[in-house]
Design a protein around this motif. Structure first.
Motif, PDB file in Angstrom:
ATOM      1  N   ALA A  79       0.817  -1.211   0.000  1.00 12.87           N
ATOM      2  CA  ALA A  79       0.000   0.000   0.000  1.00 12.87           C
ATOM      3  C   ALA A  79       0.852   1.262   0.000  1.00 12.87           C
ATOM      4  N   THR A  80       0.252   2.324  -0.536  1.00 10.22           N
ATOM      5  CA  THR A  80       0.881   3.651  -0.532  1.00 10.22           C
ATOM      6  C   THR A  80      -0.158   4.665  -0.088  1.00 10.22           C
ATOM      7  N   VAL A  81       0.240   5.550   0.786  1.00 15.77           N
ATOM      8  CA  VAL A  81      -0.619   6.658   1.195  1.00 15.77           C
ATOM      9  C   VAL A  81       0.069   7.959   0.782  1.00 15.77           C
TER      10      VAL A  81
ATOM     11  N   LEU B 133      -9.219  -6.261   5.990  1.00 11.54           N
ATOM     12  CA  LEU B 133     -10.561  -5.738   6.250  1.00 11.54           C
ATOM     13  C   LEU B 133     -11.544  -6.888   6.323  1.00 11.54           C
ATOM     14  N   HIS B 134     -12.470  -6.833   7.303  1.00 10.01           N
ATOM     15  CA  HIS B 134     -13.316  -7.996   7.544  1.00 10.01           C
ATOM     16  C   HIS B 134     -14.811  -7.719   7.573  1.00 10.01           C
ATOM     17  N   ASN B 135     -15.233  -6.561   8.080  1.00 14.99           N
ATOM     18  CA  ASN B 135     -16.672  -6.309   8.176  1.00 14.99           C
ATOM     19  C   ASN B 135     -16.956  -4.809   8.147  1.00 14.99           C
ATOM     20  N   ASP B 136     -18.242  -4.463   8.258  1.00 16.20           N
ATOM     21  CA  ASP B 136     -18.681  -3.069   8.135  1.00 16.20           C
ATOM     22  C   ASP B 136     -18.120  -2.162   9.221  1.00 16.20           C
ATOM     23  N   LYS B 137     -17.706  -2.730  10.345  1.00 13.46           N
ATOM     24  CA  LYS B 137     -17.222  -1.911  11.450  1.00 13.46           C
ATOM     25  C   LYS B 137     -15.749  -1.535  11.316  1.00 13.46           C
ATOM     26  N   ASP B 138     -15.066  -2.079  10.330  1.00 19.16           N
ATOM     27  CA  ASP B 138     -13.633  -1.810  10.155  1.00 19.16           C
ATOM     28  C   ASP B 138     -13.400  -0.438   9.522  1.00 19.16           C
ATOM     29  N   ALA B 139     -12.586   0.371  10.185  1.00 18.67           N
ATOM     30  CA  ALA B 139     -12.178   1.662   9.627  1.00 18.67           C
ATOM     31  C   ALA B 139     -10.921   1.454   8.791  1.00 18.67           C
ATOM     32  N   LEU B 140     -10.898   2.017   7.609  1.00 21.69           N
ATOM     33  CA  LEU B 140      -9.734   1.870   6.744  1.00 21.69           C
ATOM     34  C   LEU B 140      -8.478   2.367   7.441  1.00 21.69           C
ATOM     35  N   GLU B 141      -8.596   3.473   8.173  1.00 16.78           N
ATOM     36  CA  GLU B 141      -7.455   4.084   8.815  1.00 16.78           C
ATOM     37  C   GLU B 141      -6.897   3.209   9.934  1.00 16.78           C
ATOM     38  N   ARG B 142      -7.766   2.672  10.776  1.00 15.27           N
ATOM     39  CA  ARG B 142      -7.309   1.899  11.935  1.00 15.27           C
ATOM     40  C   ARG B 142      -7.019   0.442  11.590  1.00 15.27           C
ATOM     41  N   HIS B 143      -7.949  -0.211  10.920  1.00 18.99           N
ATOM     42  CA  HIS B 143      -7.795  -1.640  10.651  1.00 18.99           C
ATOM     43  C   HIS B 143      -7.011  -1.911   9.372  1.00 18.99           C
ATOM     44  N   GLY B 144      -6.931  -0.903   8.520  1.00 19.06           N
ATOM     45  CA  GLY B 144      -6.171  -1.062   7.295  1.00 19.06           C
ATOM     46  C   GLY B 144      -4.793  -0.430   7.375  1.00 19.06           C
ATOM     47  N   LEU B 145      -4.737   0.897   7.396  1.00 18.49           N
ATOM     48  CA  LEU B 145      -3.459   1.608   7.320  1.00 18.49           C
ATOM     49  C   LEU B 145      -2.557   1.335   8.521  1.00 18.49           C
TER      50      LEU B 145
ATOM     51  N   GLU C  67       2.240  -1.414  10.750  1.00 18.15           N
ATOM     52  CA  GLU C  67       2.854  -2.331  11.721  1.00 18.15           C
ATOM     53  C   GLU C  67       3.552  -3.501  11.027  1.00 18.15           C
ATOM     54  N   ASP C  68       3.007  -3.917   9.878  1.00 13.99           N
ATOM     55  CA  ASP C  68       3.592  -5.034   9.123  1.00 13.99           C
ATOM     56  C   ASP C  68       4.683  -4.586   8.154  1.00 13.99           C
ATOM     57  N   GLY C  69       4.991  -3.287   8.162  1.00 12.85           N
ATOM     58  CA  GLY C  69       6.022  -2.772   7.260  1.00 12.85           C
ATOM     59  C   GLY C  69       5.601  -2.764   5.805  1.00 12.85           C
ATOM     60  N   GLN C  70       4.290  -2.690   5.548  1.00  8.29           N
ATOM     61  CA  GLN C  70       3.768  -2.799   4.187  1.00  8.29           C
ATOM     62  C   GLN C  70       3.145  -1.504   3.665  1.00  8.29           C
ATOM     63  N   LEU C  71       3.397  -0.389   4.344  1.00 11.10           N
ATOM     64  CA  LEU C  71       2.803   0.888   3.929  1.00 11.10           C
ATOM     65  C   LEU C  71       3.886   1.919   3.653  1.00 11.10           C
ATOM     66  N   MET C  72       3.876   2.461   2.441  1.00  4.05           N
ATOM     67  CA  MET C  72       4.845   3.482   2.045  1.00  4.05           C
ATOM     68  C   MET C  72       4.132   4.811   1.830  1.00  4.05           C
ATOM     69  N   ALA C  73       4.887   5.903   1.880  1.00  7.47           N
ATOM     70  CA  ALA C  73       4.309   7.232   1.744  1.00  7.47           C
ATOM     71  C   ALA C  73       4.849   7.951   0.514  1.00  7.47           C
ATOM     72  N   PHE C  74       3.944   8.487  -0.260  1.00  3.67           N
ATOM     73  CA  PHE C  74       4.272   9.360  -1.379  1.00  3.67           C
ATOM     74  C   PHE C  74       4.088  10.783  -0.868  1.00  3.67           C
ATOM     75  N   LYS C  75       5.173  11.506  -0.681  1.00  2.00           N
ATOM     76  CA  LYS C  75       5.109  12.829  -0.061  1.00  2.00           C
ATOM     77  C   LYS C  75       4.774  13.899  -1.105  1.00  2.00           C
TER      78      LYS C  75
END
Length: 269
Positions: free
Chosen positions: A151-153, A201-213, A218-226
């Motif tokens: 992922a990239t944010v 992501l698993h259900n309607d209660k999952d927030a993209l920011e908390r449960h995704g990003l 934490e898993d080292g799988q998110l990079m940032a495009f500044k």
């Protein structure tokens, strides 16, 4: 073809006077909803396959696009034959998939509900239905494909009232609430994901920011495009007024397209 998912189902409680009648992404900047501005910007980079996650008052969004050719721009109606002709030159070539993801579903849940449409070998882009920027979208996708992570944010520099992203190089390490010091980077939306995001992501209660990003970080799988350029979220009426002023001034940084020929001629006259 890279798909663009737009989260447009939230309540928009800070705009109660307007959102009593329509969802926040349908609040206008000039003559067009902010959702239209976002899509118009993407289309200038040849991203024209949109998947809009609707929810609260989603029928307003559906009606707008269902009647787009007869309610936008200049038209001719032949009363004898019933033929309707749109004078827009050229018309938008967007494919707009309007997907009902529930009235109170969280952001991650909305993405999860669109899994069958978004899955595929190509990464897909996710953005919010209330933010405008002048990001180089081609460079964003190229960056995502280059680093090999899931992922990239897009990180932007906003006012200090927002939460911040903390980095290890370009890798997202963690998030901070309401930073008052440091670099002050935040998530500006305009995210790119591989299909593996759906495993987070698993259900309607999952927030993209908390449960995704946050989990990706934490898993080292998110990079940032500044992105150091223009970015503005329409979070308050003050933000709306600011965006309106930019649009009316003719200096809106996100307006990178040319107006239809007929409209330019009429303005000149």
């Amino acid at each position: 073809m890279i798909k663009v998912a737009i989260l447009a189902g939230g309540l928009g409680t800070r705009f109660a006077e307007e959102t009593d009648l329509k969802p926040k992404p349908m609040i206008s900047i000039g003559a067009f909803p902010i959702l239209w501005h976002i899509m118009k910007y993407f289309s200038e980079f040849s991203f024209e396959n949109f998947f809009v996650a609707t929810g609260y008052k989603g029928e307003v969004i559906r009606s707008y696009f269902a009647g787009y050719h007869t309610t936008s721009g200049s038209i001719m109606v032949d009363l004898g034959t019933g033929q309707v002709r749109n004078y827009a030159v050229p018309p938008e070539q967007w494919k707009v998939h309007l997907l009902d993801t529930g009235p109170v579903t969280q952001t991650g849940g909305r993405i999860k509900r669109m899994e069958e449409w978004l899955r595929g070998p190509e990464p897909f882009i996710v953005t919010y239905g209330d933010g405008l920027a002048d990001i180089d979208l081609h460079a964003l996708v190229k960056f995502h494909k280059s680093h090999g992570k899931l992922a990239t944010v897009t990180a932007v520099r906003p006012p200090a009232r927002y939460g911040a992203i903390n980095f290890d190089g370009d890798r997202v390490e963690s998030f901070s609430e309401k930073p008052q010091s440091g670099e002050g980077w935040i998530n500006g939306g305009f995210m790119v994901f591989n299909e593996t995001i759906f495993d987070y992501l698993h259900n309607d209660k999952d927030a993209l920011e908390r449960h995704g990003l946050e989990c990706l970080a934490e898993d080292g799988q998110l990079m940032a495009f500044k992105h150091d350029g223009f970015w503005q979220c329409m979070d308050t009426f003050r933000d709306k007024i600011y965006l309106e002023e930019l649009w009316k001034s003719g200096n809106a940084p996100w307006k990178v397209w040319q107006e239809p020929v007929l409209l330019r001629i009429r303005k000149a006259a």
